[in-house]
Scaffold this active site. Structure first.
Site, short mmCIF file in Angstrom:
data_model
loop_
_atom_site.label_atom_id
_atom_site.label_comp_id
_atom_site.label_asym_id
_atom_site.label_seq_id
_atom_site.Cartn_x
_atom_site.Cartn_y
_atom_site.Cartn_z
N CYS A 55 30.74 0.76 1.51
CA CYS A 55 29.70 0.92 0.47
C CYS A 55 28.82 -0.32 0.40
O CYS A 55 27.60 -0.22 0.22
CB CYS A 55 30.34 1.18 -0.89
N ARG A 138 30.24 10.42 0.16
CA ARG A 138 28.91 9.83 0.41
C ARG A 138 27.90 10.98 0.54
O ARG A 138 27.69 11.51 1.63
CB ARG A 138 28.93 9.00 1.70
#
Ligand code: BEZ
Length: 239
Positions: A55, A138
């Site tokens: 991330c 995601r």
């Protein structure tokens, strides 16, 4: 947490539908989504968790490309199921401490939604229990200036996204709208585009080999035409 198979599955928004509306607290103040973004393209994307490496690499990349997306008329909005203070601390750490692949001092200026209740993540199908019940996958939602979802991408926890592809999708969608064409496999600005309507070649088979006017037809259902890179960029990207 493992999926048990008894989870409540919420319907997921689909391409062609209006983006579900919500109000949320973000690192840039409150937002009313997608109302606040009407008239702009917006990418709403989720990440699994603050203070995690994939991330972090994604946020540094996206923040470094933010101006490029803004020039293409597109705003960015992030989300994870972490709280606001975690978001603030993580973004500060990124700016103050992380140097990665030539990116340093990276300031994330786009809003990052806090979603500790998971209400928004569930509404957008970002919680996919087979992958994780306590983290968003995601996801990337491309939403047009009328608030309609135009493309959805989902990636698992273990694979960071390709932001050049995310930019290509945006430019491809805008090009298709602006010029009334479709974009073939691996299309990039400057490549030939597809004249979309079946039979729109409007030429007899014997004239379809090679060029008929400005079009090239490979068969009756597959015709392309040239579309110059400059013409695409002048319409879909601001200087
Ligand atoms: C990461 O961003 O590195 C990550 C987040 C959640 C699970 C696995 C990896």
């Amino acid at each position: 947490m493992e999926a048990t198979g008894t989870e409540q599955y919420t319907p997921m928004p689909r391409i062609g539908e209006k983006a579900p509306a919500f109000k949320a607290v973000t690192t840039q103040g409150e937002i009313d989504f997608p109302k606040d973004y009407e008239g702009n393209w917006v990418i709403l994307f989720s990440h699994p968790a603050d203070f995690t490496p994939v991330c972090t690499s994604e946020f540094m990349t996206f923040a470094s490309l933010e101006e490029k997306f803004n020039k293409a008329g597109c705003k960015l909005v992030g989300l994870s199921v972490d709280g606001l203070y975690s978001h603030i601390a993580w973004l500060r750490t990124i700016k103050d401490r992380i140097e990665y692949k030539g990116m340093k001092d990276v300031e994330v200026k786009f809003p990052l939604i806090e979603d500790i209740t998971m209400n928004v993540a569930k509404m957008y199908g970002m919680i996919q229990p087979g992958e994780a019940t306590t983290k968003a996958v995601r996801a990337v939602f491309f939403i047009d200036p009328k608030g309609v979802i135009r493309t959805i991408l989902y990636y698992p926890l273990s694979l960071g996204r390709n932001f050049e592809e995310i930019y290509r999708v945006l430019i491809g969608l805008k090009t298709a709208d602006e010029f009334g064409v479709a974009c073939p496999a691996d299309w990039q600005p400057g490549d030939d585009v597809i004249v979309p309507t079946a039979g729109s070649c409007g030429v007899a088979k014997d004239r379809m080999e090679g060029k008929a006017g400005e079009m090239t037809c490979y068969d009756w259902f597959f015709c392309t035409k040239k579309l110059a890179k400059d013409e695409v960029l002048s319409k879909v990207v601001k200087d």
